[in-house]
Design a protein around this motif. Structure first.
Motif, PDB file in Angstrom:
ATOM      1  N   GLN A 100       0.838  -1.200   0.000  1.00 55.98           N
ATOM      2  CA  GLN A 100       0.000   0.000   0.000  1.00 55.98           C
ATOM      3  C   GLN A 100       0.880   1.260   0.000  1.00 55.98           C
ATOM      4  OE1 GLN A 100      -0.557  -2.756   1.874  1.00 55.98           O
ATOM      5  NE2 GLN A 100      -2.381  -3.409   0.763  1.00 55.98           N
ATOM      6  N   ALA A 111      -4.951   7.758  -1.336  1.00 54.66           N
ATOM      7  CA  ALA A 111      -5.058   6.548  -0.515  1.00 54.66           C
ATOM      8  C   ALA A 111      -6.415   5.863  -0.678  1.00 54.66           C
ATOM      9  CB  ALA A 111      -4.830   6.896   0.951  1.00 54.66           C
ATOM     10  N   GLU A 129      -1.334   4.245   5.572  1.00 58.59           N
ATOM     11  CA  GLU A 129      -0.974   3.065   4.796  1.00 58.59           C
ATOM     12  C   GLU A 129      -1.593   1.808   5.405  1.00 58.59           C
ATOM     13  OE1 GLU A 129       2.319   6.089   3.996  1.00 58.59           O
ATOM     14  OE2 GLU A 129       1.039   5.546   5.673  1.00 58.59           O
ATOM     15  N   ILE A 159       6.715   8.410   2.712  1.00 55.93           N
ATOM     16  CA  ILE A 159       5.669   7.391   2.645  1.00 55.93           C
ATOM     17  C   ILE A 159       6.281   6.110   3.222  1.00 55.93           C
ATOM     18  CG2 ILE A 159       4.201   6.041   1.102  1.00 55.93           C
ATOM     19  CD1 ILE A 159       3.479   9.051   1.267  1.00 55.93           C
ATOM     20  N   LEU A 163       0.754   4.184  -2.816  1.00 56.22           N
ATOM     21  CA  LEU A 163       0.594   5.591  -2.440  1.00 56.22           C
ATOM     22  C   LEU A 163       1.741   6.420  -2.999  1.00 56.22           C
ATOM     23  CD1 LEU A 163      -1.254   7.497  -0.888  1.00 56.22           C
ATOM     24  CD2 LEU A 163       0.075   7.002   1.177  1.00 56.22           C
TER      25      LEU A 163
END
Length: 152
Positions: free
Chosen positions: A45, A135, A73, A66, A49
């Motif tokens: 994830q 997201a 996340e 990130i 992102l």
């Protein structure tokens, strides 16, 4: 609290670890075990992102890279892997937010905990619509941030 008069309490302070993803229903009941900062199951994830935000300086926006260590996340992972839990989620909380809820009945967070979600716009002191859109997370599932000048 037995034997303590409410008027004798001047303030209550909360402190706890950050970067948690604890999802609760409207009654504040946890729907899934809390995912703490050390839980990095959301690696895929985080990659997604990062790809979706490739033209944005996320470090300047968020103050963080990130990473699967952050809450948004983890919530992306939950939405993908446990969609029935995500659908029932009323709020994503940090540990401290959950304690505040248990004591006050209010779903709130503070700016420092909000920054540990990786969805908080540091400059504008609010949830980042760019991050939440990338997201695929609904803002209403994220805890309310009171005005910085208001007491919780």
């Amino acid at each position: 609290m037995e034997g303590i008069a409410p008027e004798d309490i001047l303030a209550i302070s909360f402190s706890a670890q950050m970067q948690c993803c604890l999802v609760v229903d409207k009654e504040g009941k946890p729907l899934y075990p809390a995912m703490i900062w050390a839980d990095t199951r959301a690696k895929e994830q985080a990659k997604v992102l990062e790809k979706r935000l490739s033209g944005i300086d996320t470090y300047e926006l968020l103050g963080h890279p990130i990473s699967p260590a952050y809450s948004i996340e983890k919530l992306m992972w939950l939405k993908e892997q446990k969609p029935e839990v995500y659908e029932r989620t009323h709020q994503m909380l940090q540990v401290k937010d959950y304690i505040i809820y248990r004591m006050t009945g209010e779903f709130v967070t503070d700016h420092s905990d909000a920054s540990g979600t990786n969805a908080y716009d540091l400059t504008n002191q609010c949830w980042s619509s760019k991050i939440l859109e990338a997201a695929g997370i609904a803002e209403e599932k994220i805890t309310i941030i009171p005005n910085i000048n208001e007491a919780v």
